[in-house]
Design a protein around this motif. Structure first.
Motif, PDB file in Angstrom:
ATOM      1  N   GLU A 143       0.864  -1.203   0.024  1.00 52.07           N
ATOM      2  CA  GLU A 143      -0.069  -0.040   0.115  1.00 52.07           C
ATOM      3  C   GLU A 143       0.859   1.129  -0.100  1.00 52.07           C
ATOM      4  OE1 GLU A 143      -3.947   1.723   2.466  1.00 52.07           O
ATOM      5  OE2 GLU A 143      -2.688  -0.103   3.201  1.00 52.07           O
ATOM      6  N   ALA A 171       1.636   4.129  -3.236  1.00 55.59           N
ATOM      7  CA  ALA A 171       1.400   5.625  -2.895  1.00 55.59           C
ATOM      8  C   ALA A 171       2.764   6.233  -3.270  1.00 55.59           C
ATOM      9  CB  ALA A 171       1.112   5.880  -1.187  1.00 55.59           C
ATOM     10  N   TRP A 200       3.324   9.417  -5.738  1.00 54.14           N
ATOM     11  CA  TRP A 200       3.864  10.850  -5.457  1.00 54.14           C
ATOM     12  C   TRP A 200       5.175  10.945  -6.207  1.00 54.14           C
ATOM     13  CZ3 TRP A 200       3.079   8.881   0.275  1.00 54.14           C
ATOM     14  CH2 TRP A 200       1.627   9.253   0.540  1.00 54.14           C
ATOM     15  N   TRP A 243      -1.670  10.550   4.467  1.00 54.21           N
ATOM     16  CA  TRP A 243      -1.743   9.187   4.641  1.00 54.21           C
ATOM     17  C   TRP A 243      -1.744   8.325   5.643  1.00 54.21           C
ATOM     18  CZ3 TRP A 243       0.595   4.626   5.031  1.00 54.21           C
ATOM     19  CH2 TRP A 243       0.455   3.436   4.126  1.00 54.21           C
TER      20      TRP A 243
END
Length: 756
Positions: A724, A728, A732, A747
């Motif tokens: 996960e 992310a 980014w 987050w």
């Protein structure tokens, strides 16, 4: 009338008063008469601080019935203002001053002119000496200077007579300025309570009246000669380098050291009857009072330079040249300094040193790394620190928020102690994870190792449950030695470290000296010509040139790790050939030991630190030769941004969570794919929860951090899903958010992961 002759005349009479057998009150009554007559002043008054109030203790010219009756708060009226600000007032019409207050019981309504000076002891006003006259007139400068000189001697008389007890003296800072909270930069997190101790302690002047003026003058001349020699020699010291701001500082120091006006004023103070120490301090008191009137920051800085120089001169003339470390800490202490080197910090007793507050300092300076290893909170970047805090003040260091509280009130102290208690509870909760292996939610094992450099640090392995020592800084042994450590001594240390590790892996980094880690016994050769020592002759570059140094350490590591696995890592490798050269030194020593039938390590694993960006371009050539590689984020950051990590102006300029750094690290991680190389991070970046989250998202699976960070990072790992956070991070890095730090915090917050 000259100031020196006026003061000398008064001091001669005061000497007789002080030597008399009369009680303290009678002496003060005589003192005001002596001063009043000498200055032809109709009123002379002494106020002393008792129970937080300025009490009229003796007077010539005012109503005697007001003695011990009239009391003023600190900051109240002209007298209270003098005590609060530690300043001199000289007014031709007292009533025109905004702080003027009339006390009818004193009978002072007929007096117009007013002059007052603080009576200072240990940098605190313990009373006020005033004179008044019926006719409106400003007192001449020589008269005010005479009053200031007499006030110094009065401070000694008052102290010897116990008219102001130590509680009052020590508590005056609260009465004068009260609680004071100052903001700085967090360098090492944590909370600490202790009494302020100056790294370079101020000399306490106990004797102010000279018995032999010429002898005192000779002492000052000799001290000036020695001080000037020290300043001249500073130019060659490695920590100053060549060019830039340091040279400007040296030129300012030289300007003051050779300033005839400064030395003349000290001589005049000696002429008035003061000892050498008291004369220097007398001139500095006057300088401090003038500093309060200066608004120009540049001039204020110059005046602070003069303060540093005056402290140096007093230490020389008094023979008290040692640091607080050499004298020894006797209580829980907060160390106050302009800046510190790592070796200087290591001299302090870890049991007594609770925190450090610096005027300068930066996040990645090696002294901060040492402090982190010692578990000592540090707050830096506090201007005019020594002007804000006094020796012995109670100080609260909040390394979590970057704030420092001086002289805390009861409520603030209670709240801080409550936070301390909660921090201990949290530490206890982390301790419960000691034997828990750090697996992520999706089953990935993250290796959480610790950094070390002192023999005692290894004991933290068992306490924290770290997987091993991912960075043992071997240079600490060199930093605390007065001479180059012998091979046998080095080997004994490495053997002891492995014994204490009880089978857990220890990665020894070869010496990283130079830069801000200079060795006194190698000063002439290390960093002397480097304009920026951090990018100069240091670490592996130095070791390869000083072949004897490298050979001795190689042999010591091989002998110390005999019969066990040796993990050795080379710092600051810029190109593959440097790694090859360093490894060759070890292989030569290995051949020597093999030929002479010595026991050898059971296995040798060679690694390199990736700190210099150029090495990232050559990883395809280097990785086949390595067993492991460690990214050193402290140096890497300064090299990527061309930002000297020791420069306080840049301390907050560049963020470890900058997309530039994260993209660079991502590229390194991808370059290692397909090679049987253990990749990790051994920098302070990995010990911060938010930064560690980002590193895990990039694919880093080994972190080597400060011992205090092991528990918090293990706790974090167990809450993270690597897939996960990895997804992310990829998003980014492709399209960086406006603020990566905020994006990561959001987050984590959405998933209930505490980042504090």
């Amino acid at each position: 009338m000259k100031a020196a002759s006026a003061a000398r005349s008064i001091l001669t009479s005061l000497h007789e008063v002080m030597a008399s057998r009369t009680h303290a009150q009678a002496k003060l009554n005589q003192v005001v008469e002596v001063i009043g007559e000498a200055l032809d002043s109709e009123v002379c008054t002494i106020y002393l601080l008792r129970d937080g109030m300025l009490e009229l203790f003796a007077t010539r010219g005012l109503n005697q019935a007001a003695v011990h009756v009239t009391r003023l708060g600190v900051g109240e009226g002209l007298t209270g203002t003098i005590a609060q600000n530690i300043e001199t007032l000289n007014l031709d019409e007292a009533a025109t001053h905004p702080e003027f207050q009339y006390r009818p019981e004193t009978g002072e309504e007929k007096f117009h002119s007013f002059a007052g000076v603080p009576i200072v002891r240990r940098e605190r006003a313990i009373g006020v000496l005033t004179v008044q006259h019926v006719e409106p007139r400003r007192y001449e400068e020589v008269e005010v200077e005479a009053l200031q000189t007499v006030a110094m001697v009065l401070a000694e008389l008052i102290n010897n007579a116990n008219l102001v007890d130590e509680e009052t003296v020590g508590g005056l800072s609260e009465a004068r300025t009260g609680q004071d909270q100052i903001e700085g930069l967090t360098l090492v997190k944590g909370l600490a309570i202790g009494e302020a101790v100056f790294h370079q302690p101020r000399v306490q002047i106990e004797h102010t009246v000279a018995e032999d003026t010429e002898a005192e003058r000779e002492r000052v001349y000799l001290a000036f000669d020695r001080m000037r020699e020290q300043i001249d020699n500073m130019t060659g010291h490695a920590e100053f380098g060549v060019g830039g701001e340091h040279e400007q500082v040296l030129e300012t120091y030289k300007m003051f050291a050779y300033d005839e006006g400064w030395s003349r004023r000290i001589n005049e103070a000696i002429d008035s009857g003061l000892t050498a120490e008291a004369a220097i301090e007398r001139v500095q008191q006057r300088t401090r009072m003038r500093m309060r009137e200066i608004s120009d920051p540049l001039l204020q800085d110059r005046m602070h330079d003069l303060e540093d120089l005056a402290n140096r001169l007093i230490r020389i003339v008094s023979g008290q040249l040692g640091t607080a470390a050499q004298k020894g800490l006797t209580r829980d202490s907060i160390l106050v300094a302009k800046n510190l080197g790592p070796a200087e910090l290591l001299e302090y007793d870890k049991r007594r040193l609770k925190g450090v507050v610096l005027e300068e300092g930066s996040l990645t300076a090696h002294v901060v790394i040492v402090a982190r290893a010692m578990g000592v909170p540090v707050v830096g970047r506090i201007r005019n620190l020594r002007g804000l805090v006094r020796e012995g003040d109670e100080v609260l260091v909040d390394g979590d928020t970057g704030s420092v509280t001086l002289r805390p009130g009861p409520g603030v102290l209670t709240a801080f102690e409550a936070r301390f208690a909660r921090a201990r509870e949290q530490k206890a909760a982390y301790a419960k994870l000691r034997d828990v292996e750090p697996f992520t939610r999706d089953g990935e094992r993250i290796e959480v190792m610790m950094n070390a450099g002192l023999r005692d640090d290894v004991g933290m392995l068992a306490m924290t449950g770290a997987d091993g020592i991912g960075l043992y800084r071997t240079e600490f042994q060199f930093l605390v030695s007065s001479a180059l450590p012998q091979r046998e001594r080095q080997a004994r240390l490495y053997r002891d470290v492995l014994d204490a590790a009880k089978g857990k892996r220890v990665i020894f980094r070869t010496v990283d000296i130079g830069g801000d880690k200079t060795l006194p016994y190698l000063t002439n050769e290390i960093g002397k010509q480097d304009e920026n020592p951090a990018m100069g002759w240091r670490a592996l570059r130095l070791a390869l040139e000083r072949e004897g140094l490298m050979k001795v350490q190689a042999r010591a590591l091989l002998e110390g790790c005999a019969g066990r696995e040796l993990n050795v890592m080379f710092p600051m490798v810029s190109e593959p050939w440097e790694f090859d050269a360093a490894k060759a030194v070890f292989e030569q020593q290995l051949d020597f030991l093999r030929k002479h039938k010595h026991q050898l390590p059971s296995a040798i694993r060679y690694g390199a630190m990736l700190e210099v960006p150029s090495l990232a371009e050559m990883l395809d050539q280097l990785l086949p030769k390595l067993s492991f590689i460690s990214i050193g984020t402290n140096d890497l950051t300064q090299f990527l941004f061309a930002a000297d990590r020791a420069n306080p102006m840049l301390a907050e300029r560049y963020d470890w969570l900058s997309p530039a750094i994260l993209r660079f690290l991502d590229r390194v991680v991808k370059s290692c794919v397909g090679y049987p190389v253990d990749l990790g991070v051994c920098g302070e970046m990995g010990g911060r929860r938010l930064e560690a989250l980002a590193l895990i998202g990039l694919g880093i699976r080994r972190l080597s951090i400060t011992p205090a960070g092991v528990g918090p990072i293990k706790e974090l790992v167990r809450k993270v899903d690597t897939k996960e956070i990895g997804e992310a991070m990829r998003g980014w890095l492709l399209t960086p958010p406006e603020n990566m730090r905020v994006a990561l915090q959001d987050w984590a917050k959405q998933r209930g992961i505490d980042m504090d």
